[in-house]
Design an enzyme around this catalytic site. Structure first.
Site, PDB file in Angstrom:
ATOM      1  N   ASN A 297       0.832  -1.211   0.000  1.00 23.34           N
ATOM      2  CA  ASN A 297       0.000   0.000   0.000  1.00 23.34           C
ATOM      3  C   ASN A 297       0.864   1.258   0.000  1.00 23.34           C
ATOM      4  O   ASN A 297       1.959   1.278   0.550  1.00 23.34           O
ATOM      5  CB  ASN A 297      -0.931  -0.006   1.216  1.00 23.34           C
TER       6      ASN A 297
ATOM      7  N   HIS B  80       5.792  -0.995  -2.951  1.00 25.73           N
ATOM      8  CA  HIS B  80       5.198  -0.355  -4.136  1.00 25.73           C
ATOM      9  C   HIS B  80       5.291   1.167  -4.053  1.00 25.73           C
ATOM     10  O   HIS B  80       4.564   1.880  -4.721  1.00 25.73           O
ATOM     11  CB  HIS B  80       3.734  -0.783  -4.323  1.00 25.73           C
TER      12      HIS B  80
ATOM     13  N   SER C  78      -4.086  -9.391   1.337  1.00 25.86           N
ATOM     14  CA  SER C  78      -3.512  -9.515  -0.007  1.00 25.86           C
ATOM     15  C   SER C  78      -3.945 -10.837  -0.612  1.00 25.86           C
ATOM     16  O   SER C  78      -3.883 -11.868   0.045  1.00 25.86           O
ATOM     17  CB  SER C  78      -1.985  -9.458   0.037  1.00 25.86           C
TER      18      SER C  78
END
Ligand SMILES: [Zn+2]
Length: 258
Positions: free
Chosen positions: A110, A127, A201
């Site tokens: 996230n 990310h 996830s």
């Protein structure tokens, strides 16, 4: 409060037992931890934010370079959601597990900084993050505070204070490499851990989805907390297909009972 089935209650107790007996716990979180905070999953085609845009036309590095204004238009929905969101009980529960010494590292897909805001300390954002912006020409990095508000409220595209080129939010776009140092640290943590907790996830986005496999190869226990099934359900010690914002506080409460 949700009434859980007998098997769910067993799962909560079993998860707490495993966590209690672990020395080096790692958590991997995905979009499912942030959706209870109202943030759309920007990599999911079902999230609604792709209805007007083709992902590869806006959210790739080349698209950003070609048409940053269009990229910022696309990002408005996501940035607004993040701007208005706060941590939910899943974020707070995971921060408590770290404070209690059960978790050493939190790896997240996230980009919303909600783990930090909930109090988690050792967070690896594989990310990237919306917390900073980097210049596309001179690589100067700035905190996003002020810049994102100026865009959301007055449509001012963020520009570099050093060279006046356009700033790019530090989230990893389609086709972009993961931040290499962070990714190395995440891989190291997964190799050394004796417990891996996957929360929110579905383990569909590579290469991050492969991290729990590394932990398993090194003999770690695996706890899976996710709404839907994952490719590793069959390999996990505990699988709970529940809302993470409800189940994580339950596990924390169970740990406190001992
Ligand atoms: Zn610059």
């Amino acid at each position: 409060m949700t009434e859980y089935s007998h098997s769910t209650e067993m799962g909560i107790r079993c998860a707490a037992d495993i966590i209690r007996s672990s020395q080096r716990g790692v958590v991997l979180t995905g979009a499912g931890v942030s959706t209870p905070s109202g943030i759309p999953d920007f990599r999911s085609t079902n999230s609604g934010i792709w209805e007007q845009f083709d992902p590869f036309e806006v959210a790739s590095l080349s698209a950003f370079r070609y048409n940053p204004v269009r990229f910022y238009e696309w990002m408005r929905t996501l940035a607004t959601g993040i701007h208005q969101a706060g941590p939910n009980p899943a974020h707070y529960g995971l921060a408590q597990l770290e404070q209690a010494g059960y978790i050493q590292t939190l790896i997240t897909q996230n980009i919303d900084r909600l783990h930090h805001r909930a109090g988690s300390k050792n967070v690896l954002e594989v990310h990237g993050s919306m917390g900073t912006l980097t210049c596309t020409r001179c690589y100067h990095t700035v905190g996003s505070q002020g810049y994102l508000e100026a865009y959301l409220e007055h449509n001012v595209i963020p520009h570099c204070p050093e060279c006046n080129s356009i700033l790019k939010p530090d989230l990893v776009l389609m086709g972009e490499q993961l931040p290499s140092r962070t990714w190395l640290k995440a891989q190291e943590a997964c190799k050394k851990c004796d417990l891996m907790i996957v929360a929110g996830s579905s383990l569909e986005v590579l290469p991050v989805a492969g991290l729990p496999m590394r932990a398993l190869e090194n003999g770690a226990h695996l706890i899976l907390l996710n709404h839907s099934t994952t490719y590793l359900d069959v390999r996990a010690d505990v699988v709970l297909h529940e809302d993470v914002a409800e189940i994580i506080p339950q596990i924390v409460a169970e740990l406190k009972k001992s």
